[in-house]
Enzyme design. Structure first.
Site, PDB file in Angstrom:
ATOM      1  N   ARG A 294      60.908  98.215  61.188  1.00  0.00           N
ATOM      2  CA  ARG A 294      59.618  97.897  60.608  1.00  0.00           C
ATOM      3  C   ARG A 294      58.946  99.191  60.165  1.00  0.00           C
ATOM      4  O   ARG A 294      58.982 100.212  60.882  1.00  0.00           O
ATOM      5  CB  ARG A 294      58.707  97.206  61.637  1.00  0.00           C
ATOM      6  CG  ARG A 294      59.003  95.735  61.844  1.00  0.00           C
ATOM      7  CD  ARG A 294      58.670  94.909  60.585  1.00  0.00           C
ATOM      8  NE  ARG A 294      58.982  93.501  60.752  1.00  0.00           N
ATOM      9  CZ  ARG A 294      60.161  92.938  60.473  1.00  0.00           C
ATOM     10  NH1 ARG A 294      61.166  93.669  60.022  1.00  0.00           N
ATOM     11  NH2 ARG A 294      60.329  91.643  60.621  1.00  0.00           N
ATOM     12  N   GLU A 323      53.811  95.906  52.734  1.00  0.00           N
ATOM     13  CA  GLU A 323      54.884  95.407  51.870  1.00  0.00           C
ATOM     14  C   GLU A 323      54.335  94.414  50.855  1.00  0.00           C
ATOM     15  O   GLU A 323      53.641  93.478  51.252  1.00  0.00           O
ATOM     16  CB  GLU A 323      55.990  94.755  52.712  1.00  0.00           C
ATOM     17  CG  GLU A 323      56.712  95.787  53.574  1.00  0.00           C
ATOM     18  CD  GLU A 323      57.935  95.244  54.314  1.00  0.00           C
ATOM     19  OE1 GLU A 323      58.210  94.034  54.236  1.00  0.00           O
ATOM     20  OE2 GLU A 323      58.614  96.043  54.974  1.00  0.00           O
ATOM     21  N   HIS A 342      63.018  95.605  51.624  1.00  0.00           N
ATOM     22  CA  HIS A 342      63.192  94.757  52.819  1.00  0.00           C
ATOM     23  C   HIS A 342      64.359  93.775  52.614  1.00  0.00           C
ATOM     24  O   HIS A 342      64.181  92.551  52.649  1.00  0.00           O
ATOM     25  CB  HIS A 342      61.895  94.004  53.148  1.00  0.00           C
ATOM     26  CG  HIS A 342      61.819  93.552  54.579  1.00  0.00           C
ATOM     27  ND1 HIS A 342      60.634  93.439  55.265  1.00  0.00           N
ATOM     28  CD2 HIS A 342      62.788  93.178  55.460  1.00  0.00           C
ATOM     29  CE1 HIS A 342      60.885  93.007  56.497  1.00  0.00           C
ATOM     30  NE2 HIS A 342      62.187  92.833  56.633  1.00  0.00           N
TER      31      HIS A 342
END
Ligand code: NAD
Ligand code: 3PG
Length: 591
Positions: A294, A323, A342
């Site tokens: 993360r 994000e 991601h």
């Protein structure tokens, strides 16, 4: 303090008002270290759970549950969901629109892009029963709020492990060989062989930070590439690491000796920005970092500084604090940083697997079934707690309870959250007027000022048996059944035998009674014929006795008789039992 052992009139089930004030400010909980355990839940306990989360079994006549899917989910999972409920796939909802929609939804399925905030749970107004996270990280779900609102949160913890590990290795190798930079340069018409000379992986030290599912798969693969692998994980068992040739080391040792550092810990308050200026300072000059965990575990400004100073030679990042990151993010634009949006879990195989895993968990939870991947809902039977509360004399407020686990397991391998929540539910339910389930039991107890502490006692037990027995102790209360008092506390103990919860000790008396239905506990002078006398009284009233068990302290002096009854004995029968000369006290308990 216990009341003296007087011969009582019978006592009916304990129904009390709140035992303590919710305004008590300093409720303290002592917790054992917990980890997700591999412990299997006994069948009867599973059955309990089925009814405790609150099921939605749809028949054609009933309204189908509404399941909102707010991010792209694999077709196989959607298919499963459609067979059970009305599925609303609404992607890219604003927070405002999500809050509007949620009030009519029974379940919500998200990935990492949807923030399931307190506001969402508030807007759900109690309708939302389950949030399914189609993936591992649950940092985008406000678990505390979910718990308070009695909403179950389940995740899909296993289906994307390999995908994430493969992506970590892909980033590690492409970073070391400047693959992304060289590709961009060639596409821009360049041929820069000297500029993109890389570094080798073989013989280098990789520190895996977080040795869980993904971390250990990364370690395994890195060893295959000839790297020396060390790992840091405060909770991982050393023997699991040793089994794949990895040494577990302290944090500072890991970051200061590694050439490559790969991050695999969850984002929690404890791991937020754990990679800070200080941390980068301790690294070897020229260290290289991969992050597929993360973004929030790294202080991104500090990483930028470390890259600019040359302390960190390169970074490969799949995840970002925000994000998508801002378009002008200096980190994303940095020449020595490789980025992907991601993509760790984004393989066809992982997404199909995750979709099925989460759809099954959500449908199961809506049916009220055991959610093996529940993140905020432990489960195991509350009978012991419920029984202990019924032994409290009316009017005594319960302020403090202790749960003692007798187990042969290593504390690291004993996840007590489940047991504790079930016991807490049992204690709190009879003294609370609100709906208590496994999700909010702990929270409600805390709100009521009930202090629950835990203790673990190491005992010899057969291998595979997670907990030999559990003792529930209520202190500073009077008991309506003096024999249940031991060491000044109301104390009862039980375990699970052949899948059935059993009472094994009341105060200092050993007994053996299954915990279910109704129970009459009598303390008597131990002499022949007692069982027959009480049995006859109950038989006269057509009360079926399901079992009887006698436990003594010292033979022929005092004994406790536990009598299981299918029906509730009437007042007359109970009075007659109280009049049997050898019976010194008794209590009727409804479980
Ligand atoms: N990029 C992606 O698409 C992607 C995919 C899967 C998982 N993830 C992330 O990776 C994380 C790990 O996934 P997993 O499946 O391996 O989870 P996991 O729960 O199996 O492993 C996490 C490990 O981190 C350890 N840990 C906790 N606190 C730590 C600390 N302070 N220092 C070091 N270790 C600590 C835990 O003990 C555990 O062993 C997830 O939480 C998720 O955020 C990202
Ligand atoms: O935690 C995870 O499972 C990964 O970060 C995957 O997230 P995603 O479902 O948004 O791809």
């Amino acid at each position: 303090m216990a009341s003296p052992a007087t011969k009582p009139i019978f006592t009916l089930p304990f129904i009390a008002t709140s035992s303590s004030s919710s305004s008590q400010p300093s409720t303290r909980y002592s917790r054992l270290p917990f980890r997700r355990s591999t412990t299997s839940t006994p069948v009867s306990l599973k059955r309990f759970l089925l009814s405790s989360v609150g099921g939605t079994n749809t028949s054609p006549q009933e309204t189908k549950p509404t399941i909102l899917v707010s991010e792209k989910l694999g077709e196989a999972g959607l298919e499963l969901l459609r067979n059970f409920g009305d599925v609303d796939c609404s992607y890219d909802l604003s927070q405002e629109d999500l809050c509007k929609k949620i009030a009519s939804c029974d379940a919500l399925i998200v990935r990492s892009g949807t923030k399931v905030t307190r506001q969402v749970f508030e807007a759900a107004k109690g309708k939302l029963k389950v949030v399914g996270r189609a993936g591992v990280g649950i940092d985008n779900v406000d678990l505390q709020a979910a718990t308070e609102f009695g909403c179950l949160v389940v995740n899909a913890p296993t289906a994307n492990t390999v995908a994430a590990a493969e992506h970590g290795i892909a980033l590690l190798a492409s970073m070391a060989r400047n693959v992304a930079q060289a590709d961009a340069s060639m596409k821009a018409g360049q041929w820069q062989r000297n500029k993109y000379v890389g570094v080798s992986l073989v013989g280098k030290t990789l520190a895996v930070m977080g040795f869980g599912k993904v971390g250990s798969e990364v370690a395994r693969r890195a060893k295959g590439l000839g790297m020396q692998v060390i790992a840091h994980d405060p909770y991982a068992p050393a023997d699991r690491a040793r089994a794949i040739g990895v040494e577990l080391v302290p944090f500072d040792q890991a970051i200061s000796t590694a050439d490559f550092i790969s991050l695999h810990m969850p984002l929690t308050p404890a791991t937020e920005k754990v990679f800070s200026d200080d941390t980068f300072e301790k690294m070897k000059k020229g260290a290289r970092i991969v992050n597929v965990a993360r973004g929030g575990v790294v202080d991104e400004d500090a990483l930028l500084r470390a890259l600019d100073s040359g302390k960190v030679a390169q970074a490969a990042l799949d995840v970002f604090a925000e994000e998508p990151p801002p378009k002008d993010s200096k980190l994303v634009q940095h020449e020595r940083v490789t980025v992907t949006p991601h993509l760790g879990a984004s393989t066809k195989e992982a997404q199909e697997g995750v979709a099925i895993e989460i759809a099954e968990a959500v449908v199961g939870a809506l049916k009220g079934e055991l959610a093996a991947t529940a993140v905020n809902a432990p489960m195991v039977p509350p009978e012991l707690g419920r029984l202990a509360v019924q032994l409290v004399a009316g009017g005594s407020g319960i302020k403090s309870a202790k749960v003692v686990y007798k187990s042969a397991r290593d504390p690291d391998d004993l996840d007590t959250r489940l047991l504790r929540a079930m016991i807490t539910k049992g204690i709190i339910e009879p003294i609370s007027d609100s709906f208590i389930n496994l999700v909010n039991a702990d929270f409600t107890a805390k709100k009521k000022g009930l202090r629950i502490s835990e203790e673990r006692v190491a005992v010899d037990a057969p291998p595979g048996l997670p907990v030999l027995s559990i003792q529930v102790r209520l202190s500073s209360v009077d008991s309506k059944f003096g024999s249940a008092v031991s060491g000044g506390d109301i104390s009862i103990e039980g375990g699970v035998k052949h899948g059935v919860p059993h009472l094994t000790r009341v105060g200092s008396f050993s007994v053996d009674a299954s915990l279910g239905g109704n129970l009459v506990l009598c303390r008597q002078v131990d002499r022949a014929g007692m069982i027959g006398q009480v049995g006859n009284i109950l038989g006269e009233q057509n009360v079926n006795v399901s079992f009887m068990s006698v436990g003594r302290t010292a033979g022929r002096r005092n004994a406790i008789m536990a009598i299981g009854v299918d029906e509730e004995p009437n007042l007359e029968s109970l009075e007659k039992i109280g009049q049997v000369p050898s019976i010194e006290e008794f209590v009727f308990l409804k479980l």
